[in-house]
Design a protein around this motif. Sequence first.
Motif, PDB file in Angstrom:
ATOM      1  N   TRP A 278       0.837  -1.204   0.000  1.00  0.00           N
ATOM      2  CA  TRP A 278       0.000   0.000   0.000  1.00  0.00           C
ATOM      3  C   TRP A 278       0.864   1.243   0.000  1.00  0.00           C
ATOM      4  CZ3 TRP A 278      -5.345   0.041  -0.175  1.00  0.00           C
ATOM      5  CH2 TRP A 278      -5.993  -1.187   0.027  1.00  0.00           C
ATOM      6  N   SER A 279       0.311   2.311  -0.540  1.00  0.00           N
ATOM      7  CA  SER A 279       0.988   3.601  -0.514  1.00  0.00           C
ATOM      8  C   SER A 279       0.950   4.177   0.903  1.00  0.00           C
ATOM      9  CB  SER A 279       0.322   4.567  -1.494  1.00  0.00           C
ATOM     10  OG  SER A 279      -1.007   4.844  -1.084  1.00  0.00           O
ATOM     11  N   PRO A 280       1.801   5.164   1.213  1.00  0.00           N
ATOM     12  CA  PRO A 280       1.791   5.744   2.572  1.00  0.00           C
ATOM     13  C   PRO A 280       0.460   6.374   2.947  1.00  0.00           C
ATOM     14  CG  PRO A 280       3.786   6.375   1.388  1.00  0.00           C
ATOM     15  CD  PRO A 280       2.890   5.717   0.394  1.00  0.00           C
ATOM     16  N   THR A 281      -0.282   6.844   1.969  1.00  0.00           N
ATOM     17  CA  THR A 281      -1.585   7.440   2.259  1.00  0.00           C
ATOM     18  C   THR A 281      -2.730   6.438   2.184  1.00  0.00           C
ATOM     19  OG1 THR A 281      -1.770   8.063  -0.078  1.00  0.00           O
ATOM     20  CG2 THR A 281      -0.843   9.696   1.439  1.00  0.00           C
ATOM     21  N   GLY A 282      -2.464   5.235   1.703  1.00  0.00           N
ATOM     22  CA  GLY A 282      -3.486   4.204   1.633  1.00  0.00           C
ATOM     23  C   GLY A 282      -4.480   4.359   0.508  1.00  0.00           C
ATOM     24  N   ASP A 283      -4.230   5.243  -0.455  1.00  0.00           N
ATOM     25  CA  ASP A 283      -5.173   5.450  -1.548  1.00  0.00           C
ATOM     26  C   ASP A 283      -4.901   4.554  -2.745  1.00  0.00           C
ATOM     27  OD1 ASP A 283      -2.776   6.737  -2.056  1.00  0.00           O
ATOM     28  OD2 ASP A 283      -3.692   8.294  -3.300  1.00  0.00           O
TER      29      ASP A 283
ATOM     30  N   THR B 281      12.769  -8.084 -17.229  1.00  0.00           N
ATOM     31  CA  THR B 281      12.735  -9.063 -18.312  1.00  0.00           C
ATOM     32  C   THR B 281      12.389 -10.468 -17.834  1.00  0.00           C
ATOM     33  OG1 THR B 281      15.117  -9.473 -18.070  1.00  0.00           O
ATOM     34  CG2 THR B 281      14.440  -7.745 -19.608  1.00  0.00           C
ATOM     35  N   MET B 282      12.268 -10.666 -16.524  1.00  0.00           N
ATOM     36  CA  MET B 282      11.899 -11.968 -15.969  1.00  0.00           C
ATOM     37  C   MET B 282      10.838 -11.761 -14.891  1.00  0.00           C
ATOM     38  SD  MET B 282      15.604 -13.934 -15.758  1.00  0.00           S
ATOM     39  CE  MET B 282      14.824 -15.461 -15.268  1.00  0.00           C
ATOM     40  N   SER B 283      10.409 -12.849 -14.307  1.00  0.00           N
ATOM     41  CA  SER B 283       9.300 -12.796 -13.345  1.00  0.00           C
ATOM     42  C   SER B 283       9.648 -11.921 -12.147  1.00  0.00           C
ATOM     43  CB  SER B 283       8.953 -14.207 -12.861  1.00  0.00           C
ATOM     44  OG  SER B 283       8.549 -15.013 -13.945  1.00  0.00           O
ATOM     45  N   LEU B 284       8.636 -11.214 -11.638  1.00  0.00           N
ATOM     46  CA  LEU B 284       8.807 -10.400 -10.446  1.00  0.00           C
ATOM     47  C   LEU B 284       8.828 -11.284  -9.204  1.00  0.00           C
ATOM     48  CD1 LEU B 284       6.305  -7.513 -11.258  1.00  0.00           C
ATOM     49  CD2 LEU B 284       8.762  -7.554 -11.663  1.00  0.00           C
ATOM     50  N   SER B 285       9.490 -10.813  -8.167  1.00  0.00           N
ATOM     51  CA  SER B 285       9.570 -11.568  -6.917  1.00  0.00           C
ATOM     52  C   SER B 285       9.011 -10.793  -5.729  1.00  0.00           C
ATOM     53  CB  SER B 285      11.023 -11.964  -6.628  1.00  0.00           C
ATOM     54  OG  SER B 285      11.857 -10.808  -6.565  1.00  0.00           O
ATOM     55  N   ALA B 286       9.007  -9.471  -5.766  1.00  0.00           N
ATOM     56  CA  ALA B 286       8.499  -8.675  -4.650  1.00  0.00           C
ATOM     57  C   ALA B 286       8.281  -7.241  -5.112  1.00  0.00           C
ATOM     58  CB  ALA B 286       9.459  -8.708  -3.459  1.00  0.00           C
ATOM     59  N   THR B 287       7.546  -6.501  -4.315  1.00  0.00           N
ATOM     60  CA  THR B 287       7.326  -5.076  -4.559  1.00  0.00           C
ATOM     61  C   THR B 287       7.139  -4.379  -3.229  1.00  0.00           C
ATOM     62  OG1 THR B 287       5.981  -3.453  -5.761  1.00  0.00           O
ATOM     63  CG2 THR B 287       4.836  -5.328  -4.802  1.00  0.00           C
ATOM     64  N   ALA B 288       7.445  -3.094  -3.184  1.00  0.00           N
ATOM     65  CA  ALA B 288       7.307  -2.301  -1.956  1.00  0.00           C
ATOM     66  C   ALA B 288       7.101  -0.850  -2.335  1.00  0.00           C
ATOM     67  CB  ALA B 288       8.531  -2.451  -1.055  1.00  0.00           C
ATOM     68  N   TRP B 289       6.292  -0.163  -1.532  1.00  0.00           N
ATOM     69  CA  TRP B 289       6.047   1.255  -1.742  1.00  0.00           C
ATOM     70  C   TRP B 289       6.969   2.059  -0.830  1.00  0.00           C
ATOM     71  CZ3 TRP B 289       1.363   2.079  -4.771  1.00  0.00           C
ATOM     72  CH2 TRP B 289       1.246   3.398  -5.237  1.00  0.00           C
ATOM     73  N   HIS B 290       7.450   3.164  -1.343  1.00  0.00           N
ATOM     74  CA  HIS B 290       8.329   4.034  -0.563  1.00  0.00           C
ATOM     75  C   HIS B 290       7.600   4.496   0.701  1.00  0.00           C
ATOM     76  CE1 HIS B 290      11.024   7.361   0.461  1.00  0.00           C
ATOM     77  NE2 HIS B 290      11.885   6.882  -0.422  1.00  0.00           N
ATOM     78  N   PRO B 291       8.232   4.405   1.888  1.00  0.00           N
ATOM     79  CA  PRO B 291       7.511   4.757   3.128  1.00  0.00           C
ATOM     80  C   PRO B 291       7.188   6.234   3.271  1.00  0.00           C
ATOM     81  CG  PRO B 291       9.812   4.277   3.594  1.00  0.00           C
ATOM     82  CD  PRO B 291       9.597   3.925   2.155  1.00  0.00           C
ATOM     83  N   ARG B 292       7.824   7.100   2.479  1.00  0.00           N
ATOM     84  CA  ARG B 292       7.596   8.533   2.633  1.00  0.00           C
ATOM     85  C   ARG B 292       7.120   9.216   1.355  1.00  0.00           C
ATOM     86  NH1 ARG B 292      12.583  10.654   6.529  1.00  0.00           N
ATOM     87  NH2 ARG B 292      12.046   9.361   8.348  1.00  0.00           N
ATOM     88  N   GLU B 293       7.526   8.713   0.192  1.00  0.00           N
ATOM     89  CA  GLU B 293       7.147   9.326  -1.072  1.00  0.00           C
ATOM     90  C   GLU B 293       5.989   8.546  -1.683  1.00  0.00           C
ATOM     91  OE1 GLU B 293      10.530   9.531  -3.578  1.00  0.00           O
ATOM     92  OE2 GLU B 293      11.771  10.637  -2.137  1.00  0.00           O
ATOM     93  N   LYS B 294       4.913   9.247  -1.973  1.00  0.00           N
ATOM     94  CA  LYS B 294       3.706   8.575  -2.436  1.00  0.00           C
ATOM     95  C   LYS B 294       3.759   8.190  -3.907  1.00  0.00           C
ATOM     96  CE  LYS B 294       1.264  12.878  -3.556  1.00  0.00           C
ATOM     97  NZ  LYS B 294       0.034  13.663  -3.333  1.00  0.00           N
ATOM     98  N   ASP B 295       4.785   8.626  -4.656  1.00  0.00           N
ATOM     99  CA  ASP B 295       4.880   8.311  -6.078  1.00  0.00           C
ATOM    100  C   ASP B 295       6.098   7.454  -6.414  1.00  0.00           C
ATOM    101  OD1 ASP B 295       2.569   9.692  -6.804  1.00  0.00           O
ATOM    102  OD2 ASP B 295       3.634  11.604  -6.922  1.00  0.00           O
ATOM    103  N   THR B 296       6.725   6.848  -5.417  1.00  0.00           N
ATOM    104  CA  THR B 296       7.912   6.021  -5.651  1.00  0.00           C
ATOM    105  C   THR B 296       7.618   4.587  -5.246  1.00  0.00           C
ATOM    106  OG1 THR B 296       9.367   7.909  -5.256  1.00  0.00           O
ATOM    107  CG2 THR B 296      10.358   5.720  -5.161  1.00  0.00           C
ATOM    108  N   VAL B 297       7.910   3.662  -6.152  1.00  0.00           N
ATOM    109  CA  VAL B 297       7.641   2.241  -5.949  1.00  0.00           C
ATOM    110  C   VAL B 297       8.892   1.464  -6.313  1.00  0.00           C
ATOM    111  CG1 VAL B 297       6.235   0.270  -6.686  1.00  0.00           C
ATOM    112  CG2 VAL B 297       5.178   2.505  -6.400  1.00  0.00           C
ATOM    113  N   MET B 298       9.117   0.359  -5.615  1.00  0.00           N
ATOM    114  CA  MET B 298      10.244  -0.525  -5.904  1.00  0.00           C
ATOM    115  C   MET B 298       9.729  -1.906  -6.276  1.00  0.00           C
ATOM    116  SD  MET B 298      13.190  -1.979  -3.324  1.00  0.00           S
ATOM    117  CE  MET B 298      11.958  -2.915  -2.450  1.00  0.00           C
ATOM    118  N   THR B 299      10.388  -2.532  -7.256  1.00  0.00           N
ATOM    119  CA  THR B 299      10.100  -3.912  -7.633  1.00  0.00           C
ATOM    120  C   THR B 299      11.407  -4.683  -7.745  1.00  0.00           C
ATOM    121  OG1 THR B 299      10.109  -3.305  -9.986  1.00  0.00           O
ATOM    122  CG2 THR B 299       7.976  -3.360  -8.865  1.00  0.00           C
ATOM    123  N   THR B 300      11.364  -5.958  -7.427  1.00  0.00           N
ATOM    124  CA  THR B 300      12.519  -6.850  -7.580  1.00  0.00           C
ATOM    125  C   THR B 300      12.128  -7.995  -8.500  1.00  0.00           C
ATOM    126  OG1 THR B 300      11.917  -8.215  -5.655  1.00  0.00           O
ATOM    127  CG2 THR B 300      13.310  -6.273  -5.252  1.00  0.00           C
TER     128      THR B 300
END
Length: 821
Positions: free
Chosen positions: A381-386, A427-446
């Motif tokens: 979820w995003s930090p604001t939950g939206d 280019t290959m299957s995703l393994s995880a994702t996480a939302w930045h704890p402070r920035e509402k427009d930044t996302v990480m994927t592995t």
Amino acid sequence: MEHRKMASDLPSWIALPETKAFPGAAAARKAFFDVIKPGGGTADKVGLGRKAALIFGRNPDSTDVLLEHPSISRRHAAVLHDGKGGLFLYDFGSTHGTFLDGNKVDGRTPTELQEGSRVKFAESSRTYILRLPSAAGDAADSMGHPAAIGGHRATASSTSARGAAGKEKEGEEGEAELDKGMLEQLPLSFGGSKKVGVAGSMSKSAMAEGIAEMMKEIEATEKKRLQEYEKEGKKAAAGVDGKVNGGGDESDNDEEGHGLKPLAGGNANSTPSSSASSASTAAAAAARGKREKEKEDVEGEEETPATVARRNQVPMSHEVSLRGHHKQITCLAMDPAGARVAVGGMDYKLLLYDFGGMDKSHKPFREFVPEDGNPVVGVSWSPTGDRLVVATGSTQAKVYDRDGVRLMVFTKGDPYITDLVHTKGHTMSLSATAWHPREKDTVMTTSLDGTIRLWDLQGPQTFDQLHNKRVIKAKSARSTRVAVTCGVFSPVADYVAAGCQDGSVQLFSLKKTNWIRPDICMRPAHGPEHHVTAVAFAHDGKTLASRGTDDCVRLWDIRKPQVPLKVFEGVTTFYDSSNVAFSPDGRLVCCGTNVPPLRKGEEVGGTERTGMLKFFEVGGDGLEAYLTVGVAPESSVTHLTWHPRLKQVVAGTSGGTTKVLYDPTFSVKGALMSSNRVKRKSDPMDAAPVGGVVGRIINPSALPMFRDDEEMGKKRKARMNRADPVKSKRPDLPVNGPGAQGRVSGMTNFTQYVMQTKQKNTILEEDPREAILKYAEKAREGTQLVGRAYAKTAPKAQFLEKTLEQEVEDMKEMEAEILRK
């Protein structure tokens, strides 16, 4: 008071008994309930002689005795006096009922109570035992049970102190007088009077002596009772199993706050305490006795898992099951406010639950498939939950709003580019994702392609697909590509931690823009033959926990990554989605165990086949599990989260069930909001229109737009959709001849189009027989129809003169002529 206004629903014959008129009236006026905890000790006493109808319930405005268990109704039950010394139990038609000696009593029907009757309200684990003091021992019973004299324990203590002071100043003019209001509350045997203006049967000096003697007897009785409770507490602690049920019964409602609670300004009883050796120190002795009683309760329950869990605020006394998946739970996440939880599984579905809108059925309000044919491997979820980001087994993550409507899709990378930094996606299957704890427009994927990608949701897009912003490449010990199996942001977002397939844990600082090698590396954290399944930061941002397939959980200090702080063994791990979670205060780390696959010939059952939650202490020297809770029989705990605000643990299992563990003592909202809601029963008039017609009217000749598609079978619906060119998206058929509706025929150029449209082809419109016979006359005339080389040798053409029908008619005429001859 509200319950006084609602007294009309009580029987009209209720009344307090007259002491002199009936033999059992004195005992009924001094009757009380002994409140017994599940462990065997007495939690409190409830005096029953102060009102004709003593109401028990959960609403403080309409009850005399407040009960806080969630299953108890607002006005649950009452104890009634019949005016002749009889006591009756009366249930107000509560939802979960009232039980007398194990049997449920009928609603709104008085049931007589006897000495020793055992009463239980709804699903509360406390037992209320009726005590009726005998008339011969009124004074002794009053001294031994202060609660039996009307629930004014503190008043008696204050009076005894004043009586002792009067004894010391006996014969002096300045002798202290007893408070008239408190004098009324004393037993009649010690000089109490119903009317304050009437002199008592004793003088003040004699009264003070009697009070002092009473306090001494109370002290002796109390000591004896405490010794008995100590023995019972030890026996109960020794017999505790250790496994706590997640249903309505609690191991100790006294600590949970689900038991008895006196109302403000009421006559609720207090637990008796040890008295001092003299009446002048009665108040101090009462306070000291109360502290000793509390200490004794804690010591008697110290060995039980419930007490240990409650002391450390570990939710385990209650649980709620969220169903909807039929395969393994792979990921789950709660929004920052704790109002909604998203659960993904191997059945390709993502379910959204709303605690504020659920009832006891606990059904999801939204269900959808992010990527058909690919399991959901990560959600955040995003930090604001939206919004929430969802990672599946494909190469593209997707962003949804909090209602499950898709907002954005991440782009797919080019698999033919060697350097993955130069491609815009995985280019290959995703393994995880996480939302930045402070920035509402930044996302990480592995991903298994060995990269960690940071995405800016306001960044550039191509064909409505987002490009990544930064790329971090994880490397093995030989500086080669290694798959990233999990990843997470630190609480202050200064690091990104990634677990890799070679068993290493690598941290990258977000203050940089280019990463050649990790800033902090634990290699090999779990050994080269095992991969890391999860990493998690504590709330201080310096302590890191990692879990691997070597059945171990390791704690690290990122400032000294050479050696782990602790290694917790025995955490079986068979699923790649198994993770760890820190408690809200950071003192405990929680992880779920996996059940080994069932071997051939192995029997089902046993403690080894139960998925458990293990809690380990972060500080100290202990390496064994501080607390173990079994939550998933015959299945594994595959993913969990511990919400810091709600103080609830959500655990997903391999059987597809999601368990929400909570404790009403310290947990807030979340599962507590839906656990008390009862699903509304359907009514036959729910679907009735204004005209009063019951049910639905289906007209067979109704227009298709008004028909209910759910009434049609799936196979029939699929067949009709297949035949519909619009729904099936059938491509346009090729055009023969001239164009139609703005379409031209399949000509390759304009010349062919003109030739085929000007020279109309009539072959399909001609009769084949006639087309051949038109050349018969030319053949007879000698017209050359073939090449000159065949002019002399060409055979004579023989054409059929009659049709088949004509020949049949001729045959019939010939047969008729033969028959006539």
